[in-house]
Enzyme design. Structure first.
Site, PDB file in Angstrom:
ATOM      1  N   ALA A 285       0.856  -1.212   0.000  1.00 18.16           N
ATOM      2  CA  ALA A 285       0.000   0.000   0.000  1.00 18.16           C
ATOM      3  C   ALA A 285       0.878   1.243   0.000  1.00 18.16           C
ATOM      4  O   ALA A 285       1.882   1.298   0.712  1.00 18.16           O
ATOM      5  CB  ALA A 285      -0.890  -0.025   1.233  1.00 18.16           C
ATOM      6  N   GLY A 326       3.119  -5.566   7.482  1.00 17.25           N
ATOM      7  CA  GLY A 326       2.156  -4.523   7.829  1.00 17.25           C
ATOM      8  C   GLY A 326       1.258  -4.178   6.654  1.00 17.25           C
ATOM      9  O   GLY A 326       0.051  -4.389   6.726  1.00 17.25           O
ATOM     10  N   ASP A 327       1.825  -3.704   5.554  1.00 21.81           N
ATOM     11  CA  ASP A 327       1.008  -3.354   4.399  1.00 21.81           C
ATOM     12  C   ASP A 327       1.462  -4.101   3.163  1.00 21.81           C
ATOM     13  O   ASP A 327       1.263  -3.673   2.052  1.00 21.81           O
ATOM     14  CB  ASP A 327       1.071  -1.850   4.142  1.00 21.81           C
ATOM     15  CG  ASP A 327       2.500  -1.365   3.929  1.00 21.81           C
ATOM     16  OD1 ASP A 327       3.429  -2.153   4.306  1.00 21.81           O
ATOM     17  OD2 ASP A 327       2.693  -0.281   3.361  1.00 21.81           O
ATOM     18  N   GLU A 328       2.108  -5.234   3.341  1.00 17.03           N
ATOM     19  CA  GLU A 328       2.639  -6.015   2.219  1.00 17.03           C
ATOM     20  C   GLU A 328       1.784  -7.260   1.994  1.00 17.03           C
ATOM     21  O   GLU A 328       1.491  -8.019   2.904  1.00 17.03           O
ATOM     22  CB  GLU A 328       4.092  -6.448   2.508  1.00 17.03           C
ATOM     23  CG  GLU A 328       5.042  -5.255   2.552  1.00 17.03           C
ATOM     24  CD  GLU A 328       6.387  -5.612   3.143  1.00 17.03           C
ATOM     25  OE1 GLU A 328       6.467  -6.688   3.825  1.00 17.03           O
ATOM     26  OE2 GLU A 328       7.332  -4.858   2.969  1.00 17.03           O
TER      27      GLU A 328
END
Lengths: 405, 181
Positions: A285, A326-328
């Site tokens: 993200a 986390g955002d992967e």
């Protein structure tokens, strides 16, 4: 020495043998008891008859020999006792005169079949005094023999032996019957228990057996099995939950890093075996840290859920997606064939992700975006690290270009 | 048993020659052995004979006629002590006295004997002879002593003609033929 002693097997017996032994014992006891009673009663009755027989014979002899004694005539005495010699069971006869001298005598030509029995049953001769006008003029003596008694005893013993044989046969039949009626239901219970222990067949149950005690045992076993089955189901669901929890991300419900590592290794191995190809996408993200800082973690979480939903919606049946950080996010598009179109997939996901998210406390909206990099097995690498590196680098390059825009 | 013996006795009576040869009584040694044997035998015969219309244990009169040949001292001994009174009479006196229950016929003239046998016929009188070994002259019982042995025979015809009843066991003893000895 000690070892050998401990190895001595415990003497085991089957239920059937046990029952048959009991049966035989009881029946033998009953047969022996009744047989001996009947034999003794018979011998007693027969002895009474034999005594009467001897007494009658002696009386007959006394009647026949009376004139002979009066006339002191041995020949007439012999004629007088002649009829007695045809009566069975008489061993010896004697006619004595008033002074105890033998007038005549007779001994049976047939040998006594059982002298011991005779001695036991007829220890003394039967003596009848011969009276004439009130005074004793002589005596007739009759010795019995055991011929009739012997036949009875022999027949009795034979019958006893026959009874014994019947007893043995009957015992075997009874034991068989018992085995069928008792051992078979027990065997069924044992089979169920064995099945449950060995094959974990907790759904097995003991059928009704028709014997109250065994049915109670079967009922207890069934209740125990019900409980076991309940525990087993509970444990299995618990384990599934735990397993899911261990391999999935609670927020997006996508598989986690550990699950992805296992999956990637498996896919590589499978593709290597069959010489296939697949694509690894790496999604991240954009500005996620800033979103978190600016709008709060709730919005960040909503971004992550939106991304995961978009990825999941774009997947085919065999494809795999996971949140590894986390955002992967990663996606495995497998296999890479004519139908698969990674470019279209990436566009579709990016499109979907760009739907606006309402921000709390206002009419403002946030449009999230993601950067995606791709790596193809085996073109970009043949192990997971190499593939991840290439995909990561591709994502980074994508982020740079979108940042420049 | 008793019946069959009676029957055989009756059948024997029907036979034309019903005289039986004697059996043998043990005769003891000694001077008076034969006398004792004769008296025992006569007593035995008397004890097995039933007189009609007279109690079994009544006293009997034994009348000796003629001279006895086997022993002179006739005194019948009967077990149980039935008294027998012995009288010695002449042949003519018998029909006068009339109370003789037993006639013991010794040796006498043939005419006297025939007259006595004829007189006895139909009367309740037992006749015993000791001078007729083959028992052919009409006496009911005949004593015979041969070679130191004593026996008696029965004349079933004579018994059958009279009203006396004789125990069939005694008749049977008297029927034993000589082959047994």
């Amino acid at each position: 020495m000690i070892e050998r002693a401990t190895e001595t097997p415990v003497r085991r017996t089957t239920l059937q043998r046990l029952l048959s032994r009991f049966h035989f014992g009881i029946t033998l006891f009953a047969v022996a008891l009744s047989g001996i009673t009947i034999l003794l009663a018979g011998v007693t009755a027969l002895r009474g008859y034999a005594d009467r027989n001897l007494e009658l014979a002696a009386r007959l002899g006394a009647y026949g020999a009376e004139p002979a004694l009066v006339f002191n005539d041995p020949l007439a005495a012999r004629d007088g006792i002649e009829p007695l010699t045809e009566i069975a069971g008489i061993a010896r006869l004697r006619v004595l005169d008033d002074r105890g001298r033998v007038l005549t005598g007779w001994t049976s030509p047939n040998p006594d079949p059982a002298p011991l029995l005779t001695h036991l049953v007829f220890p003394r001769p039967y003596a009848i005094p011969v009276r004439r006008n009130g005074s004793v003029i002589g005596t007739v003596e009759v010795w019995g023999d055991s011929s009739t008694m012997n036949d009875y005893v022999r027949l009795g013993l034979l019958a006893g032996l026959g009874c014994l044989l019947v007893t043995a046969l009957g015992t075997i039949v009874l034991a068989r019957r018992f085995e069928y009626e008792l051992v078979k239901p027990l065997g069924e219970i044992a089979t169920v228990a064995h099945d449950v222990r060995l094959h974990r067949r907790f759904d097995k149950r003991v059928k009704p057996l028709g014997i109250a005690e065994l049915d109670r045992l079967g009922g207890d076993i069934n209740a125990l099995l019900d409980e076991l089955q309940g525990w087993q189901g509970h444990m299995e669901s618990e384990r599934a939950i735990l397993e899911h929890r261990a391999s999935h991300d609670p927020l997006t419900t996508l598989p986690n890093r550990a699950a992805f590592d296992r999956q990637l290794a498996e896919r590589i191995a499978a593709a290597e075996r069959r010489g296939g190809r697949f694509v690894l996408l790496f999604c991240d993200a954009d500005n996620f840290k800033a979103v978190n800082d600016e709008y709060g973690h709730a919005v960040g979480d909503r971004v992550l859920v939106a991304v995961s939903t978009c990825i999941r919606n774009g997947l085919r049946k065999g494809d795999f997606a996971a949140r590894i950080g986390g955002d992967e996010f990663v996606v495995i598009v497998d296999p890479l064939d004519a139908e698969a179109d990674p470019g279209a997939l990436i566009r579709r996901i990016k499109d979907c992700v760009s739907d606006p998210i309402a921000l709390p406390g206002g009419d403002e909206q946030y449009r999230p975006s993601i950067s995606v990099g791709a790596a193809v097995y085996p073109d970009d690498g043949s192990d997971s690290a190499a593939l991840l590196t290439v995909a990561d680098a591709g994502m980074y390059a994508d982020k740079m270009t979108s940042g420049e825009r | 048993m008793l019946g069959s013996l009676f029957l055989s006795g009756i059948l024997a009576v029907a036979q034309p020659v019903a005289v039986q040869t004697a059996n043998q009584t043990i005769v003891e040694d000694g001077a008076d052995g034969m006398a004792r044997a004769v008296n025992r035998m006569v007593g035995g015969i008397i004890s097995y004979v039933r007189w009609p219309e007279s109690p079994a244990a009544a006293a009997r009169n034994l009348c000796i006629v003629g001279s006895p040949t086997i022993t002179a001292s006739i005194a019948p001994s009967i077990a149980g002590g039935l008294p027998v009174t012995v009288h010695r009479l002449s042949p003519a006196a018998v029909s006068v006295r009339k109370d003789c229950d037993i006639l013991f016929l010794g040796r006498m003239a043939v005419a006297d004997r025939q007259r006595l046998i004829g007189w006895v016929r139909g009367r309740a009188v037992l006749t015993i002879s000791d001078d007729d070994p083959d028992c052919l002259h009409g006496a009911m019982f005949c004593l015979s002593a041969r070679a130191g042995r004593l026996g008696f025979s029965v004349n079933l015809d004579a018994i059958g003609r009279g009203p006396l009843r004789v125990d069939p066991r005694v008749l049977k003893m008297g029927q034993n033929d000589g082959s047994a000895t």
